[in-house]
Design a protein around this motif. Structure first.
Motif, mmCIF file in Angstrom:
data_model
loop_
_atom_site.group_PDB
_atom_site.id
_atom_site.type_symbol
_atom_site.label_atom_id
_atom_site.label_comp_id
_atom_site.label_asym_id
_atom_site.label_seq_id
_atom_site.Cartn_x
_atom_site.Cartn_y
_atom_site.Cartn_z
ATOM 1 N N THR A 123 8.736 -8.787 -4.954
ATOM 2 C CA THR A 123 6.972 -7.683 -4.572
ATOM 3 C C THR A 123 6.496 -7.855 -6.344
ATOM 4 O O THR A 123 7.142 -8.393 -6.392
ATOM 5 C CB THR A 123 7.961 -6.757 -3.391
ATOM 6 O OG1 THR A 123 8.609 -5.666 -4.141
ATOM 7 C CG2 THR A 123 8.406 -6.901 -1.945
ATOM 8 N N THR A 159 6.340 -4.937 -6.715
ATOM 9 C CA THR A 159 7.281 -3.424 -7.536
ATOM 10 C C THR A 159 8.754 -4.080 -9.051
ATOM 11 O O THR A 159 8.725 -3.772 -9.766
ATOM 12 C CB THR A 159 8.432 -2.671 -6.676
ATOM 13 O OG1 THR A 159 7.622 -2.378 -5.437
ATOM 14 C CG2 THR A 159 9.283 -1.364 -7.789
ATOM 15 N N THR A 165 -3.549 3.090 -5.263
ATOM 16 C CA THR A 165 -3.667 2.722 -3.308
ATOM 17 C C THR A 165 -3.109 4.257 -2.470
ATOM 18 O O THR A 165 -3.665 4.287 -1.593
ATOM 19 C CB THR A 165 -2.655 1.568 -3.094
ATOM 20 O OG1 THR A 165 -2.843 0.297 -4.102
ATOM 21 C CG2 THR A 165 -2.498 0.872 -2.135
ATOM 22 N N ASP A 202 -1.046 -2.431 -13.644
ATOM 23 C CA ASP A 202 -0.033 -2.288 -11.557
ATOM 24 C C ASP A 202 -1.770 -2.250 -11.208
ATOM 25 O O ASP A 202 -2.085 -1.694 -10.750
ATOM 26 C CB ASP A 202 0.097 -1.701 -11.476
ATOM 27 C CG ASP A 202 0.788 -1.194 -10.393
ATOM 28 O OD1 ASP A 202 -0.003 -1.767 -9.392
ATOM 29 O OD2 ASP A 202 1.165 -0.470 -9.273
ATOM 30 N N GLN A 215 0.968 -10.132 -0.851
ATOM 31 C CA GLN A 215 0.365 -9.188 -0.219
ATOM 32 C C GLN A 215 -0.871 -8.442 -0.113
ATOM 33 O O GLN A 215 -1.287 -7.582 1.131
ATOM 34 C CB GLN A 215 1.798 -8.710 0.394
ATOM 35 C CG GLN A 215 1.780 -7.577 0.406
ATOM 36 C CD GLN A 215 2.560 -7.218 -0.749
ATOM 37 O OE1 GLN A 215 2.468 -7.610 -1.607
ATOM 38 N NE2 GLN A 215 3.863 -5.962 -1.443
ATOM 39 N N LYS A 216 -1.691 -8.403 -0.852
ATOM 40 C CA LYS A 216 -2.714 -7.901 -1.082
ATOM 41 C C LYS A 216 -3.593 -8.155 -0.978
ATOM 42 O O LYS A 216 -4.297 -8.719 0.429
ATOM 43 C CB LYS A 216 -2.883 -6.420 -1.950
ATOM 44 C CG LYS A 216 -1.360 -5.549 -2.250
ATOM 45 C CD LYS A 216 -1.146 -4.177 -1.359
ATOM 46 C CE LYS A 216 -0.146 -3.860 -1.633
ATOM 47 N NZ LYS A 216 0.559 -2.500 -2.113
#
Ligand SMILES: *Cc1c(COP(=O)(O)O)cnc(C)c1O
Length: 384
Positions: free
Chosen positions: A62, A64, A140, A166, A191-192
């Motif tokens: 992911t 992170t 976010t 980031d 996934q964004k």
């Protein structure tokens, strides 16, 4: 009645049918001749959306994981770094850097505000041994955007300081010029904005950062960017490639390229703008006091109504998955994302469900006011 589901969360985000179908093809071998051109095309597409000539490495993790790789590949225990912390994800940079033994100088930013660049300059002058500056492009958790362009121009003057961004929610939603803005390491995730399921992280690395990589003494094994670079030059990854996701990535990049870079950014900016205006029309306030992000809009829950109840009603009664507030903002805000396979009707759906939810919860509202405002804005835009 069936409850159709709409995904308006800041990750995961909706995936277009073309991309979903491409990932349903039989799995191919990651070292085979079938796959090498796939990875070659994905790596070039990533450079396009990153606006960079640097390597953009593909990790199976992911976002992170990409953040971790940005810490343990370029620094050594005890080194001093600045972390700009304006929300949950700023906090994550602090925790990762500390976990790897870095000496973190935190610049706290009140949640919802954008960084005042002068405070960074002061810290850089005060500590001549700062090895890196970490920030989010779009925080976010608060919906605020940080001016990474100006920050990059500042940090570029410091030869031994890396600028690490980031951009997990910001990339694709915002025009970010990795090379022109002197961003040394930039992380994003599938996934964004990329219109893909979760599972991939992307990390760009500048020449300045590769030089530092040679000297970095932090232990690493899975996230070894130098090895990933060597493999990428042969259109491979160090370990098994996430073949299906990378096939999907190519398909998603193809759609974005067809839309065109300027239009991609304009779409996100327009969706975010229409959302903000519609929300104001309903009488609610946008949470960020600084620059609002085009990736996600954070909205204050009105007096006397719990933001978590808004979030839950949207999801359970109307099938709309937005996001609540995190940590100290829990109950105070809720968030709509403009990410992934999103267009103007995602905004209309979100605002319409919000109006009905607010009415259900006893808020005084004229139904259709927010939707009308968004429609008015969209109808002026003939090309979207
Ligand atoms: C989503 C997000 C992350 C975390 O990504 P994961 O994929 O959940 O690991 C980090 N930073 C920002 C700004 C994000 O929006």
């Amino acid at each position: 009645m069936i409850l159709k589901k709409y995904l308006l969360a800041p990750g995961p985000t909706p995936v277009p049918p073309e991309v979903l179908l491409s990932m349903a093809m039989p799995v191919i071998h990651h070292r085979s001749a079938d796959f090498l051109p796939v990875l070659d095309s994905a790596k070039k597409g990533l450079q396009w959306i990153y606006q960079t000539k640097n390597d953009v490495l593909i990790l199976c993790s992911t976002g992170t994981g990409g953040m971790v790789a940005s810490v343990n590949n370029f620094f050594s225990p005890g080194q001093k770094v600045i972390v700009i912390n304006g929300g949950k994800f700023g906090e994550r940079w602090v925790k990762i850097a500390q976990a790897y033994g870095l000496n973190v100088i935190e610049i706290p930013v009140e949640w919802g505000y954008s960084i005042d660049i002068n405070t960074v300059e002061e810290e850089l002058k005060k500590h001549p041994d700062i090895k890196g500056v970490f920030i989010q492009a779009s925080e976010t958790s608060t919906g605020a955007y940080h001016d990474i362009k100006t920050l990059g121009q500042l940090i570029k003057n410091y030869d031994d300081t890396l600028f690490i961004v980031d951009a997990i929610s910001a990339l694709v939603a915002h025009d970010i010029k990795t090379d022109d803005w002197a961003i040394d390491v930039m992380v994003s995730g599938s996934q964004k904005g990329f219109m893909l399921p979760p599972g991939l992280a992307f990390v760009s690395v500048s020449e300045k950062a590769w030089k530092r990589n040679e000297k970095s003494k932090t232990p690493r094994f899975y996230f070894n960017l130098k090895k990933e670079r060597e493999n990428l030059s042969k259109n491979q990854t160090n370990f098994t490639s996430a073949v299906s996701l990378i096939i999907g990535l190519n398909e998603a990049l193809k759609l974005l390229q067809k839309e065109g870079l300027d239009q991609v950014f304009r779409r996100h900016s327009l969706l975010a703008h229409a959302t903000r205006e519609a929300v104001k029309e309903i009488g609610l306030k946008i949470f960020p006091k600084g620059t609002p992000s085009n990736a996600v809009t954070a909205i204050e829950a009105p007096q006397g109504i719990d933001g978590q109840v808004i979030y839950k009603t949207l999801r359970e009664k109307y099938g709309v998955t937005a996001a609540g507030g995190q940590d100290k903002l829990k109950g105070k805000i809720f968030r709509f994302a403009h990410l992934g396979y999103a267009d103007k009707f995602d905004v209309i759906v979100g605002i319409s469900a919000l109006e009905m939810t607010l009415k259900d919860l006893g808020y005084s509202i004229v139904l259709g006011k927010g939707v009308g405002k968004a429609e008015e804005i969209f109808s002026k835009e003939d090309t979207l």
